[in-house]
Motif scaffolding. Structure first.
Motif, mmCIF file in Angstrom:
data_model
loop_
_atom_site.group_PDB
_atom_site.id
_atom_site.type_symbol
_atom_site.label_atom_id
_atom_site.label_comp_id
_atom_site.label_asym_id
_atom_site.label_seq_id
_atom_site.Cartn_x
_atom_site.Cartn_y
_atom_site.Cartn_z
ATOM 1 N N ASP A 254 0.875 -1.189 -0.033
ATOM 2 C CA ASP A 254 -0.053 -0.096 0.019
ATOM 3 C C ASP A 254 0.760 1.190 -0.056
ATOM 4 N N PHE A 255 2.131 1.200 0.630
ATOM 5 C CA PHE A 255 2.882 2.267 0.852
ATOM 6 C C PHE A 255 4.239 2.031 0.944
ATOM 7 N N ASP A 267 11.642 8.394 -8.205
ATOM 8 C CA ASP A 267 10.643 8.272 -9.627
ATOM 9 C C ASP A 267 10.995 7.030 -10.390
ATOM 10 N N ARG A 271 8.849 3.408 -10.594
ATOM 11 C CA ARG A 271 8.133 3.177 -11.879
ATOM 12 C C ARG A 271 8.832 1.853 -12.439
ATOM 13 N N ASP A 276 3.630 3.870 -8.785
ATOM 14 C CA ASP A 276 3.510 5.310 -9.109
ATOM 15 C C ASP A 276 3.819 6.096 -7.808
ATOM 16 N N LEU A 277 4.074 7.163 -7.885
ATOM 17 C CA LEU A 277 4.482 8.073 -6.896
ATOM 18 C C LEU A 277 3.384 8.421 -6.013
ATOM 19 N N SER A 278 2.129 7.899 -6.159
ATOM 20 C CA SER A 278 1.022 8.053 -5.272
ATOM 21 C C SER A 278 1.208 6.933 -4.128
ATOM 22 N N ARG A 279 1.708 5.801 -4.431
ATOM 23 C CA ARG A 279 2.093 4.972 -3.405
ATOM 24 C C ARG A 279 3.352 5.072 -2.349
ATOM 25 N N THR A 280 3.831 6.372 -2.456
ATOM 26 C CA THR A 280 5.077 6.673 -1.607
ATOM 27 C C THR A 280 4.789 8.131 -1.360
ATOM 28 N N TYR A 281 5.995 8.456 -0.312
ATOM 29 C CA TYR A 281 6.026 9.966 0.055
ATOM 30 C C TYR A 281 7.443 10.428 -0.182
ATOM 31 N N THR A 282 7.801 11.525 -0.659
ATOM 32 C CA THR A 282 9.070 11.997 -0.831
ATOM 33 C C THR A 282 9.132 13.388 -0.181
ATOM 34 N N LEU A 307 -0.539 9.697 6.233
ATOM 35 C CA LEU A 307 -0.854 8.819 4.804
ATOM 36 C C LEU A 307 -0.691 7.324 4.844
#
Length: 341
Positions: A254-255, A267, A271, A276-282, A307
């Motif tokens: 999920d994350f 990034d 990929r 995609d970046l919606s499943r992580t935090y930077t 989050l």
């Protein structure tokens, strides 16, 4: 494929602390032959946090630890283990973990420092959770990632100064609900590029004694291309290995929380793994690379922003000099007074 249940050793609280001096790219470039636009294109980094001359790694660590303990709802007398993950401790020895122990007022228990460079926090969490699983008398463990990278940077070297920042992050491990917490970890080492990222000064092969002044060996030397190649080759593989041990797949995650070395690198890796970046935090764009603290700080900020939800499958992953790679899989759930994995 369904993931195995967690071990019950959970992240019960997290916290972080950043240095007080903020340096944006425009300020940095006054002394470099590169432009702010070049830094942004190459790294995604807009600014970094730098320690003041009288700041210490131990003070940063204690600040982060205090916040993590508050989140977990525990006091110093409940901590039975402290792991400090760093290469930039106050002294060569005694260990930084001893200073944290002293400043927090912890009594007894076990301490040690763990040096796996930027993979330190992921490695430290696994070491502490393994210890808790093996010994029921260890009630709570404190794992801190802290780095004062700026103390080892040549301010005129664009290859290193554009990335690095100072800060600390911490997590309290506690015993939580059955099925929650850490599920599995995996590690890998490829030492073929051992010399690619290094600080030689102060080591026994480059002792400080007898020097007339600072030497080239006292500053960080960084081969960015070698680091990139190592990371894109081995970090996705070690994540998949950890998930394999957990009887899971990338689609089950999920994350993700990755080491914050370079936005473009994160990034690319996300990929490459089909996510995609919606499943992580930077946060590397706003904070820079805080070494062993980076996963801890990113995790703390992600929790702070809600989050990560209870029951989520979370993967922490990092690459450190040497090169070493670590990933751990967590089933996130309420633990103690705070929310954790």
């Amino acid at each position: 494929m369904s993931l195995r249940a967690g071990s019950g050793v959970c992240i019960a609280g997290v916290g972080h602390h950043l240095a007080g001096v903020v340096e944006d790219n425009e300020t940095l470039c006054r002394n470099l032959e590169v432009t702010p636009a070049w830094i942004l294109e190459k790294t995604g980094i807009k600014r970094r946090y730098l320690a003041a001359p009288d700041d210490t790694a131990s003070a940063f660590a204690v600040q982060a630890a205090t916040r993590a303990m508050a989140g977990a709802g525990i006091a110093a007398d409940q901590i039975d283990m402290i792991v400090a993950c760093t290469f930039s401790a106050d002294y060569t020895f005694p260990p930084l973990s001893a200073k944290i122990h002293k400043e927090l007022g912890v009594r007894g228990g076990q301490i040690f420092d763990l040096q796996a460079n930027c993979a330190g926090f992921v490695s430290g969490l696994t070491a502490a959770s393994d210890r808790m699983a093996a010994d029921p008398s260890v009630r709570h463990a404190l794992v801190v990632g802290v780095e004062l990278n700026s103390r080892y940077i040549d301010r005129g070297d664009a290859d290193s100064v554009i990335y690095h920042s100072d800060g600390a992050g911490a997590a309290v491990l506690s015993r939580g609900a059955a099925g929650s917490g850490i599920v599995a970890s995996a590690f890998h080492t490829d030492s073929s590029n051992y010399e690619a990222v290094r600080v030689r000064g102060g080591g026994s092969s480059f002792p400080a004694m007898g020097r007339a002044g600072p030497a080239d060996s006292d500053v960080m030397e960084l081969n960015g291309l070698a680091t990139w190649k190592q990371a894109i080759t081995h970090l996705p593989a070690v994540v998949k290995a950890a998930l394999g041990k957990a009887d899971g797949e990338l689609s089950d995650v999920d994350f993700f929380v990755f080491h914050q070395a370079n936005y473009n690198l994160i990034d690319y890796i996300v990929r490459k793994m089909g996510a995609d970046l919606s499943r992580t935090y930077t946060n590397v764009q706003e904070i820079g690379n805080t070494g062993a603290a980076s996963v801890a700080i990113a995790l703390s900020e992600a929790v702070e922003r809600d989050l990560i939800q209870p029951g989520a499958t979370v993967v922490l992953a990092a690459v450190g000099a040497g090169f070493n790679f670590g990933a751990s899989v967590w089933r996130w759930a309420p633990a103690g007074a705070g929310r954790g994995g």
